[in-house]
Design a protein around this motif. Structure first.
Motif, PDB file in Angstrom:
ATOM      1  N   VAL A  11     -78.862  33.053 -38.813  1.00  0.00           N
ATOM      2  CA  VAL A  11     -79.233  34.408 -38.406  1.00  0.00           C
ATOM      3  C   VAL A  11     -78.077  35.070 -37.672  1.00  0.00           C
ATOM      4  O   VAL A  11     -77.770  36.242 -37.911  1.00  0.00           O
ATOM      5  CB  VAL A  11     -80.523  34.398 -37.555  1.00  0.00           C
ATOM      6  CG1 VAL A  11     -80.772  35.755 -36.918  1.00  0.00           C
ATOM      7  CG2 VAL A  11     -81.716  33.987 -38.416  1.00  0.00           C
ATOM      8  N   ALA A  12     -77.410  34.347 -36.802  1.00  0.00           N
ATOM      9  CA  ALA A  12     -76.256  34.907 -36.088  1.00  0.00           C
ATOM     10  C   ALA A  12     -75.155  35.309 -37.073  1.00  0.00           C
ATOM     11  O   ALA A  12     -74.549  36.386 -36.943  1.00  0.00           O
ATOM     12  CB  ALA A  12     -75.721  33.902 -35.081  1.00  0.00           C
ATOM     13  N   ARG A  13     -74.906  34.462 -38.075  1.00  0.00           N
ATOM     14  CA  ARG A  13     -73.896  34.782 -39.078  1.00  0.00           C
ATOM     15  C   ARG A  13     -74.272  36.055 -39.820  1.00  0.00           C
ATOM     16  O   ARG A  13     -73.452  36.953 -40.009  1.00  0.00           O
ATOM     17  CB  ARG A  13     -73.739  33.626 -40.072  1.00  0.00           C
ATOM     18  CG  ARG A  13     -72.630  33.837 -41.108  1.00  0.00           C
ATOM     19  CD  ARG A  13     -72.703  32.819 -42.238  1.00  0.00           C
ATOM     20  NE  ARG A  13     -73.860  32.994 -43.106  1.00  0.00           N
ATOM     21  CZ  ARG A  13     -74.028  33.988 -43.981  1.00  0.00           C
ATOM     22  NH1 ARG A  13     -73.111  34.931 -44.097  1.00  0.00           N
ATOM     23  NH2 ARG A  13     -75.104  34.047 -44.740  1.00  0.00           N
ATOM     24  N   ARG A  14     -75.534  36.164 -40.227  1.00  0.00           N
ATOM     25  CA  ARG A  14     -75.986  37.344 -40.957  1.00  0.00           C
ATOM     26  C   ARG A  14     -75.958  38.602 -40.083  1.00  0.00           C
ATOM     27  O   ARG A  14     -75.618  39.683 -40.557  1.00  0.00           O
ATOM     28  CB  ARG A  14     -77.401  37.136 -41.493  1.00  0.00           C
ATOM     29  CG  ARG A  14     -77.480  36.135 -42.611  1.00  0.00           C
ATOM     30  CD  ARG A  14     -78.904  35.971 -43.040  1.00  0.00           C
ATOM     31  NE  ARG A  14     -79.059  34.921 -44.014  1.00  0.00           N
ATOM     32  CZ  ARG A  14     -80.230  34.464 -44.409  1.00  0.00           C
ATOM     33  NH1 ARG A  14     -81.348  34.972 -43.918  1.00  0.00           N
ATOM     34  NH2 ARG A  14     -80.302  33.495 -45.297  1.00  0.00           N
ATOM     35  N   LEU A  15     -76.356  38.474 -38.798  1.00  0.00           N
ATOM     36  CA  LEU A  15     -76.303  39.622 -37.890  1.00  0.00           C
ATOM     37  C   LEU A  15     -74.879  40.151 -37.771  1.00  0.00           C
ATOM     38  O   LEU A  15     -74.633  41.360 -37.848  1.00  0.00           O
ATOM     39  CB  LEU A  15     -76.836  39.245 -36.501  1.00  0.00           C
ATOM     40  CG  LEU A  15     -78.338  39.138 -36.335  1.00  0.00           C
ATOM     41  CD1 LEU A  15     -78.679  38.516 -34.984  1.00  0.00           C
ATOM     42  CD2 LEU A  15     -78.994  40.491 -36.461  1.00  0.00           C
ATOM     43  N   ARG A  16     -73.921  39.235 -37.584  1.00  0.00           N
ATOM     44  CA  ARG A  16     -72.511  39.651 -37.461  1.00  0.00           C
ATOM     45  C   ARG A  16     -72.014  40.303 -38.757  1.00  0.00           C
ATOM     46  O   ARG A  16     -71.345  41.336 -38.728  1.00  0.00           O
ATOM     47  CB  ARG A  16     -71.649  38.447 -37.102  1.00  0.00           C
ATOM     48  CG  ARG A  16     -71.875  37.947 -35.702  1.00  0.00           C
ATOM     49  CD  ARG A  16     -70.938  36.777 -35.354  1.00  0.00           C
ATOM     50  NE  ARG A  16     -71.300  36.256 -34.061  1.00  0.00           N
ATOM     51  CZ  ARG A  16     -71.958  35.113 -33.870  1.00  0.00           C
ATOM     52  NH1 ARG A  16     -72.307  34.360 -34.891  1.00  0.00           N
ATOM     53  NH2 ARG A  16     -72.257  34.718 -32.658  1.00  0.00           N
ATOM     54  N   LYS A  17     -72.365  39.700 -39.893  1.00  0.00           N
ATOM     55  CA  LYS A  17     -71.936  40.235 -41.187  1.00  0.00           C
ATOM     56  C   LYS A  17     -72.521  41.625 -41.411  1.00  0.00           C
ATOM     57  O   LYS A  17     -71.804  42.563 -41.782  1.00  0.00           O
ATOM     58  CB  LYS A  17     -72.366  39.292 -42.309  1.00  0.00           C
ATOM     59  CG  LYS A  17     -71.953  39.729 -43.698  1.00  0.00           C
ATOM     60  CD  LYS A  17     -72.372  38.678 -44.727  1.00  0.00           C
ATOM     61  CE  LYS A  17     -71.881  39.058 -46.100  1.00  0.00           C
ATOM     62  NZ  LYS A  17     -72.852  39.665 -46.942  1.00  0.00           N
ATOM     63  N   ASN A  18     -73.814  41.788 -41.174  1.00  0.00           N
ATOM     64  CA  ASN A  18     -74.453  43.094 -41.344  1.00  0.00           C
ATOM     65  C   ASN A  18     -73.850  44.133 -40.406  1.00  0.00           C
ATOM     66  O   ASN A  18     -73.640  45.285 -40.795  1.00  0.00           O
ATOM     67  CB  ASN A  18     -75.959  43.006 -41.088  1.00  0.00           C
ATOM     68  CG  ASN A  18     -76.706  42.280 -42.172  1.00  0.00           C
ATOM     69  OD1 ASN A  18     -76.201  42.065 -43.262  1.00  0.00           O
ATOM     70  ND2 ASN A  18     -77.924  41.872 -41.862  1.00  0.00           N
ATOM     71  N   ALA A  19     -73.593  43.734 -39.159  1.00  0.00           N
ATOM     72  CA  ALA A  19     -73.021  44.664 -38.187  1.00  0.00           C
ATOM     73  C   ALA A  19     -71.630  45.125 -38.629  1.00  0.00           C
ATOM     74  O   ALA A  19     -71.285  46.306 -38.486  1.00  0.00           O
ATOM     75  CB  ALA A  19     -72.961  44.018 -36.805  1.00  0.00           C
ATOM     76  N   GLU A  20     -70.835  44.213 -39.171  1.00  0.00           N
ATOM     77  CA  GLU A  20     -69.490  44.572 -39.640  1.00  0.00           C
ATOM     78  C   GLU A  20     -69.546  45.462 -40.875  1.00  0.00           C
ATOM     79  O   GLU A  20     -68.825  46.446 -40.985  1.00  0.00           O
ATOM     80  CB  GLU A  20     -68.675  43.306 -39.943  1.00  0.00           C
ATOM     81  CG  GLU A  20     -68.263  42.536 -38.717  1.00  0.00           C
ATOM     82  CD  GLU A  20     -67.307  43.308 -37.828  1.00  0.00           C
ATOM     83  OE1 GLU A  20     -66.430  44.027 -38.340  1.00  0.00           O
ATOM     84  OE2 GLU A  20     -67.459  43.201 -36.592  1.00  0.00           O
ATOM     85  N   GLU A  21     -70.435  45.120 -41.811  1.00  0.00           N
ATOM     86  CA  GLU A  21     -70.515  45.871 -43.064  1.00  0.00           C
ATOM     87  C   GLU A  21     -71.243  47.206 -42.920  1.00  0.00           C
ATOM     88  O   GLU A  21     -71.000  48.130 -43.688  1.00  0.00           O
ATOM     89  CB  GLU A  21     -71.211  45.023 -44.137  1.00  0.00           C
ATOM     90  CG  GLU A  21     -70.389  43.828 -44.576  1.00  0.00           C
ATOM     91  CD  GLU A  21     -71.115  42.948 -45.573  1.00  0.00           C
ATOM     92  OE1 GLU A  21     -72.265  43.256 -45.958  1.00  0.00           O
ATOM     93  OE2 GLU A  21     -70.534  41.915 -45.967  1.00  0.00           O
ATOM     94  N   HIS A  22     -72.155  47.292 -41.947  1.00  0.00           N
ATOM     95  CA  HIS A  22     -72.958  48.508 -41.752  1.00  0.00           C
ATOM     96  C   HIS A  22     -72.992  48.841 -40.258  1.00  0.00           C
ATOM     97  O   HIS A  22     -74.021  48.653 -39.605  1.00  0.00           O
ATOM     98  CB  HIS A  22     -74.384  48.297 -42.273  1.00  0.00           C
ATOM     99  CG  HIS A  22     -74.430  47.781 -43.671  1.00  0.00           C
ATOM    100  ND1 HIS A  22     -74.201  48.576 -44.771  1.00  0.00           N
ATOM    101  CD2 HIS A  22     -74.659  46.533 -44.148  1.00  0.00           C
ATOM    102  CE1 HIS A  22     -74.303  47.849 -45.866  1.00  0.00           C
ATOM    103  NE2 HIS A  22     -74.574  46.598 -45.523  1.00  0.00           N
ATOM    104  N   PRO A  23     -71.898  49.362 -39.697  1.00  0.00           N
ATOM    105  CA  PRO A  23     -71.820  49.571 -38.250  1.00  0.00           C
ATOM    106  C   PRO A  23     -72.840  50.563 -37.696  1.00  0.00           C
ATOM    107  O   PRO A  23     -73.137  50.529 -36.500  1.00  0.00           O
ATOM    108  CB  PRO A  23     -70.394  50.072 -38.026  1.00  0.00           C
ATOM    109  CG  PRO A  23     -69.912  50.516 -39.357  1.00  0.00           C
ATOM    110  CD  PRO A  23     -70.664  49.751 -40.378  1.00  0.00           C
ATOM    111  N   ASN A  24     -73.413  51.417 -38.518  1.00  0.00           N
ATOM    112  CA  ASN A  24     -74.389  52.395 -38.034  1.00  0.00           C
ATOM    113  C   ASN A  24     -75.834  51.989 -38.315  1.00  0.00           C
ATOM    114  O   ASN A  24     -76.750  52.772 -38.076  1.00  0.00           O
ATOM    115  CB  ASN A  24     -74.121  53.769 -38.651  1.00  0.00           C
ATOM    116  CG  ASN A  24     -72.774  54.304 -38.216  1.00  0.00           C
ATOM    117  OD1 ASN A  24     -72.366  54.138 -37.074  1.00  0.00           O
ATOM    118  ND2 ASN A  24     -72.067  54.935 -39.136  1.00  0.00           N
TER     119      ASN A  24
END
Length: 109
Positions: A11-24
Motif C-alpha cells: 500500500v505504501a508503494r502504491r500510495l507513493r506511485k499514485n502521488a508521483e503520477e497524479h500529484p493533484n
C-alpha cells in the motif's frame, strides 16, 4: 484483523506511485487506488467512503486490537452478537459478526 507487513509495504508503494503520477489526486482516491481491500469486487474506486479509507489507512499505520464477541440470545431468542447486538439467521455459523466485524469466539468451559 491487522494488515500484514507485506500489505503495508504494498500500500505504501502504491500510495507513493499514485502521488508521483497524479500529484493533484485527492487523498481519498489515492488511498482507494492503493488499497485493494477497499474496493469490493466490481466496485468503482470512487465509491469508497472517506470513513472506509481513513479507517483502513489507520489500521495500516497502527492496527487496532482484534475485537471479539460471543454468540448470545437476543430478546426474541435469536442468535446475536454480544458486542453490537446484531442478529442473523445464519449467525451461529459465522466466524465474524457481519455487522461490526468482531471475531466470534467460543465460550470457555
Amino acid at each position: 484483523m491487522g494488515a500484514s507487513i507485506e500489505e503495508r509495504r504494498e500500500v505504501a508503494r502504491r500510495l507513493r506511485k499514485n502521488a508521483e503520477e497524479h500529484p493533484n489526486m485527492q487523498l481519498i482516491l489515492n488511498v482507494a487506488f492503493a488499497c485493494d481491500s477497499l474496493r469490493p469486487e466490481g466496485a468503482m474506486d470512487w465509491n469508497v467512503t472517506a470513513h472506509d479509507a481513513a479507517m483502513h489507512l489507520a489500521d495500516l499505520i497502527e492496527p487496532e486490537p482484534e475485537r471479539t464477541c460471543r454468540l448470545v440470545e437476543d430478546s426474541e431468542n435469536r442468535t446475536a452478537c454480544s458486542e453490537c447486538g446484531a442478529s442473523y439467521l445464519c449467525m451461529s455459523d459465522a466466524s465474524f459478526c457481519p455487522d461490526c466485524g468482531a471475531k466470534v469466539i467460543e465460550e470457555e468451559s
